[in-house]
Design a protein around this motif. Structure first.
Motif, PDB file in Angstrom:
ATOM      1  N   GLU A  65     -34.732 -45.479   2.651  1.00 21.01           N
ATOM      2  CA  GLU A  65     -34.629 -44.035   2.864  1.00 21.01           C
ATOM      3  C   GLU A  65     -34.807 -43.261   1.556  1.00 21.01           C
ATOM      4  N   LYS A  66     -34.179 -43.732   0.478  1.00 21.98           N
ATOM      5  CA  LYS A  66     -34.313 -43.043  -0.810  1.00 21.98           C
ATOM      6  C   LYS A  66     -35.758 -43.110  -1.299  1.00 21.98           C
ATOM      7  N   ALA A  67     -36.418 -44.258  -1.093  1.00 22.79           N
ATOM      8  CA  ALA A  67     -37.825 -44.388  -1.484  1.00 22.79           C
ATOM      9  C   ALA A  67     -38.685 -43.412  -0.693  1.00 22.79           C
ATOM     10  N   LYS A  68     -38.423 -43.307   0.589  1.00 21.95           N
ATOM     11  CA  LYS A  68     -39.181 -42.388   1.441  1.00 21.95           C
ATOM     12  C   LYS A  68     -39.000 -40.940   0.984  1.00 21.95           C
ATOM     13  N   ILE A  69     -37.772 -40.563   0.713  1.00 20.51           N
ATOM     14  CA  ILE A  69     -37.486 -39.201   0.257  1.00 20.51           C
ATOM     15  C   ILE A  69     -38.148 -38.938  -1.091  1.00 20.51           C
ATOM     16  N   ALA A  70     -38.065 -39.911  -1.992  1.00 21.99           N
ATOM     17  CA  ALA A  70     -38.692 -39.764  -3.313  1.00 21.99           C
ATOM     18  C   ALA A  70     -40.192 -39.550  -3.169  1.00 21.99           C
ATOM     19  N   LEU A  71     -40.829 -40.300  -2.289  1.00 18.42           N
ATOM     20  CA  LEU A  71     -42.271 -40.144  -2.075  1.00 18.42           C
ATOM     21  C   LEU A  71     -42.608 -38.784  -1.478  1.00 18.42           C
ATOM     22  N   GLU A  72     -41.763 -38.307  -0.592  1.00 11.26           N
ATOM     23  CA  GLU A  72     -41.989 -36.980  -0.017  1.00 11.26           C
ATOM     24  C   GLU A  72     -41.889 -35.896  -1.089  1.00 11.26           C
ATOM     25  N   TYR A  73     -40.862 -35.992  -1.933  1.00 12.17           N
ATOM     26  CA  TYR A  73     -40.725 -35.020  -3.022  1.00 12.17           C
ATOM     27  C   TYR A  73     -41.898 -35.127  -3.998  1.00 12.17           C
ATOM     28  N   ILE A 131     -31.351 -36.718  -6.435  1.00  8.91           N
ATOM     29  CA  ILE A 131     -32.447 -35.768  -6.244  1.00  8.91           C
ATOM     30  C   ILE A 131     -31.852 -34.370  -6.083  1.00  8.91           C
ATOM     31  N   GLN A 132     -32.234 -33.526  -6.999  1.00  3.58           N
ATOM     32  CA  GLN A 132     -31.729 -32.161  -7.001  1.00  3.58           C
ATOM     33  C   GLN A 132     -32.842 -31.249  -6.499  1.00  3.58           C
ATOM     34  N   PRO A 133     -32.701 -30.762  -5.282  1.00  2.00           N
ATOM     35  CA  PRO A 133     -33.780 -29.945  -4.707  1.00  2.00           C
ATOM     36  C   PRO A 133     -34.217 -28.788  -5.595  1.00  2.00           C
ATOM     37  N   GLU A 134     -33.279 -28.158  -6.304  1.00  2.00           N
ATOM     38  CA  GLU A 134     -33.686 -27.018  -7.138  1.00  2.00           C
ATOM     39  C   GLU A 134     -34.584 -27.460  -8.291  1.00  2.00           C
ATOM     40  N   LEU A 135     -34.356 -28.662  -8.835  1.00  2.00           N
ATOM     41  CA  LEU A 135     -35.209 -29.165  -9.908  1.00  2.00           C
ATOM     42  C   LEU A 135     -36.596 -29.509  -9.358  1.00  2.00           C
TER      43      LEU A 135
END
Length: 82
Positions: free
Chosen positions: A56-64, A16-20
């Motif tokens: 954790e990655k699933a949670k972050i992906a959903l937040e993004y 996950i690239q925050p700038e993208l």
């Protein structure tokens, strides 16, 4: 028009690239069929169930994903384009 597979790739396959994601958040020009939410959530759930991603990655992906502004369009209006 953005496809769910593109969103899933950005959120899961690539680091996950925050700038993208920030670019997607700011663009405001994204449109997709209203089913995109189900498609993205289903793909994330599948990867989680297959243990290819962590909770954790699933949670972050959903937040993004929830931060990305997408104009959801009824599928019926897209039928002529298909």
């Amino acid at each position: 028009m953005v496809d769910a597979s593109v969103i899933v790739h950005i959120l899961l396959d690539a680091q996950i690239q925050p700038e993208l994601v920030n670019t997607l958040e700011r663009s405001g020009d994204l449109m997709a069929p209203h089913l995109i939410d189900l498609e993205v959530l289903s793909a994330i759930r599948k990867q989680l169930n297959l243990k290819k991603i962590s909770d954790e990655k699933a949670k972050i992906a959903l937040e993004y994903f929830s931060a990305i502004t997408i104009d959801r369009r009824p599928v019926q209006m897209l039928i002529p384009r298909i």
